[in-house]
Design a protein around this motif. Structure first.
Motif, mmCIF file in Angstrom:
data_model
loop_
_atom_site.group_PDB
_atom_site.id
_atom_site.type_symbol
_atom_site.label_atom_id
_atom_site.label_comp_id
_atom_site.label_asym_id
_atom_site.label_seq_id
_atom_site.Cartn_x
_atom_site.Cartn_y
_atom_site.Cartn_z
ATOM 1 N N MET A 1 48.796 50.865 5.769
ATOM 2 C CA MET A 1 49.165 51.013 7.194
ATOM 3 C C MET A 1 47.931 50.852 7.936
ATOM 4 O O MET A 1 47.921 50.069 8.795
ATOM 5 N N ALA A 2 46.708 51.492 7.628
ATOM 6 C CA ALA A 2 45.296 51.421 8.336
ATOM 7 C C ALA A 2 44.837 50.299 8.188
ATOM 8 O O ALA A 2 44.216 49.463 9.020
ATOM 9 N N VAL A 3 45.014 49.536 7.172
ATOM 10 C CA VAL A 3 44.338 48.243 6.662
ATOM 11 C C VAL A 3 45.014 47.253 7.515
ATOM 12 O O VAL A 3 44.158 46.319 8.206
ATOM 13 N N ASN A 4 46.633 47.266 7.903
ATOM 14 C CA ASN A 4 46.962 46.373 8.753
ATOM 15 C C ASN A 4 46.551 46.497 9.952
ATOM 16 O O ASN A 4 46.332 45.672 10.987
ATOM 17 N N ALA A 5 46.428 47.628 10.675
ATOM 18 C CA ALA A 5 45.947 47.889 12.067
ATOM 19 C C ALA A 5 44.499 47.438 12.146
ATOM 20 O O ALA A 5 44.162 46.905 13.111
ATOM 21 N N LYS A 6 43.669 47.459 11.223
ATOM 22 C CA LYS A 6 42.356 46.883 11.120
ATOM 23 C C LYS A 6 42.208 45.551 11.320
ATOM 24 O O LYS A 6 41.603 44.809 11.958
ATOM 25 N N LYS A 7 43.161 44.912 10.385
ATOM 26 C CA LYS A 7 43.297 43.515 10.485
ATOM 27 C C LYS A 7 43.843 42.811 11.803
ATOM 28 O O LYS A 7 43.173 41.799 12.425
ATOM 29 N N ILE A 8 44.688 43.482 12.541
ATOM 30 C CA ILE A 8 45.323 43.158 13.682
ATOM 31 C C ILE A 8 44.243 43.550 14.864
ATOM 32 O O ILE A 8 43.934 42.567 15.504
ATOM 33 N N ALA A 9 43.295 44.459 14.545
ATOM 34 C CA ALA A 9 42.172 44.789 15.723
ATOM 35 C C ALA A 9 41.101 43.695 15.363
ATOM 36 O O ALA A 9 40.653 43.251 16.613
ATOM 37 N N VAL A 10 40.666 43.157 14.225
ATOM 38 C CA VAL A 10 39.726 42.082 13.893
ATOM 39 C C VAL A 10 40.581 41.023 14.588
ATOM 40 O O VAL A 10 39.709 40.075 15.083
ATOM 41 N N TYR A 11 41.696 40.432 14.283
ATOM 42 C CA TYR A 11 42.411 39.328 14.804
ATOM 43 C C TYR A 11 42.402 39.252 16.281
ATOM 44 O O TYR A 11 41.798 38.375 16.965
ATOM 45 N N LEU A 12 42.494 40.458 17.021
ATOM 46 C CA LEU A 12 42.789 40.462 18.512
ATOM 47 C C LEU A 12 41.254 40.342 18.903
ATOM 48 O O LEU A 12 40.795 39.449 20.044
ATOM 49 N N LEU A 13 40.137 40.653 18.487
ATOM 50 C CA LEU A 13 38.868 40.611 18.849
ATOM 51 C C LEU A 13 38.468 39.088 18.773
ATOM 52 O O LEU A 13 37.743 38.465 19.577
ATOM 53 N N VAL A 14 38.688 38.517 17.576
ATOM 54 C CA VAL A 14 38.424 36.995 17.562
ATOM 55 C C VAL A 14 39.110 36.238 18.696
ATOM 56 O O VAL A 14 38.490 35.454 19.122
ATOM 57 N N VAL A 15 40.248 36.566 18.721
ATOM 58 C CA VAL A 15 41.101 35.569 19.602
ATOM 59 C C VAL A 15 40.673 36.029 21.127
ATOM 60 O O VAL A 15 40.173 34.909 21.908
ATOM 61 N N PHE A 16 39.972 37.309 21.483
ATOM 62 C CA PHE A 16 39.410 37.290 22.755
ATOM 63 C C PHE A 16 38.280 36.604 22.811
ATOM 64 O O PHE A 16 37.937 36.171 24.056
ATOM 65 N N ALA A 17 37.384 36.670 21.615
ATOM 66 C CA ALA A 17 35.964 36.134 21.729
ATOM 67 C C ALA A 17 36.319 34.502 21.971
ATOM 68 O O ALA A 17 35.521 34.086 22.748
ATOM 69 N N LEU A 18 37.213 34.006 21.186
ATOM 70 C CA LEU A 18 37.268 32.657 21.445
ATOM 71 C C LEU A 18 37.852 32.277 22.717
ATOM 72 O O LEU A 18 37.270 31.160 23.450
ATOM 73 N N TYR A 19 38.785 33.117 23.430
ATOM 74 C CA TYR A 19 39.218 32.958 24.686
ATOM 75 C C TYR A 19 38.148 32.758 25.682
ATOM 76 O O TYR A 19 38.043 32.188 26.641
ATOM 77 N N VAL A 20 37.207 33.978 25.525
ATOM 78 C CA VAL A 20 36.100 34.199 26.454
ATOM 79 C C VAL A 20 35.100 32.967 26.356
ATOM 80 O O VAL A 20 34.763 32.279 27.427
ATOM 81 N N ILE A 21 35.043 32.352 25.135
ATOM 82 C CA ILE A 21 34.072 31.399 24.969
ATOM 83 C C ILE A 21 34.433 29.990 25.518
ATOM 84 O O ILE A 21 33.688 29.197 26.135
ATOM 85 N N ILE A 22 35.828 29.843 25.384
ATOM 86 C CA ILE A 22 36.255 28.611 25.874
ATOM 87 C C ILE A 22 36.549 28.617 27.312
ATOM 88 O O ILE A 22 36.206 27.332 27.807
ATOM 89 N N THR A 23 36.967 29.793 27.889
ATOM 90 C CA THR A 23 37.176 29.713 29.441
ATOM 91 C C THR A 23 36.217 29.806 30.277
ATOM 92 O O THR A 23 36.065 29.421 31.469
#
Length: 58
Positions: A1-23
């Protein structure tokens, strides 16, 4: 369960970083500069502390 939460958190962080860079690339550059300044300040503080220790902690 904790591994999935960590993967989701990393994924959201990457998506946010890409969003900021693009916009808003200039704001993203500012964030990177702030991050590197923080790392630089931390390294300087560690160096000052080590110098203080080497001088006999006076």
């Amino acid at each position: 369960m904790a591994v999935n939460a960590k993967k989701i958190a990393v994924y959201l962080l990457v998506v946010f970083a890409l969003y900021v860079i693009i916009t808003d690339p200039s704001k993203a550059a500012d964030y990177v500069q702030i991050g590197f300044e923080g790392i630089s300040d931390a390294a300087k503080a560690v160096g000052d502390f080590m110098t203080w220790l080497a001088d006999g902690a006076k």
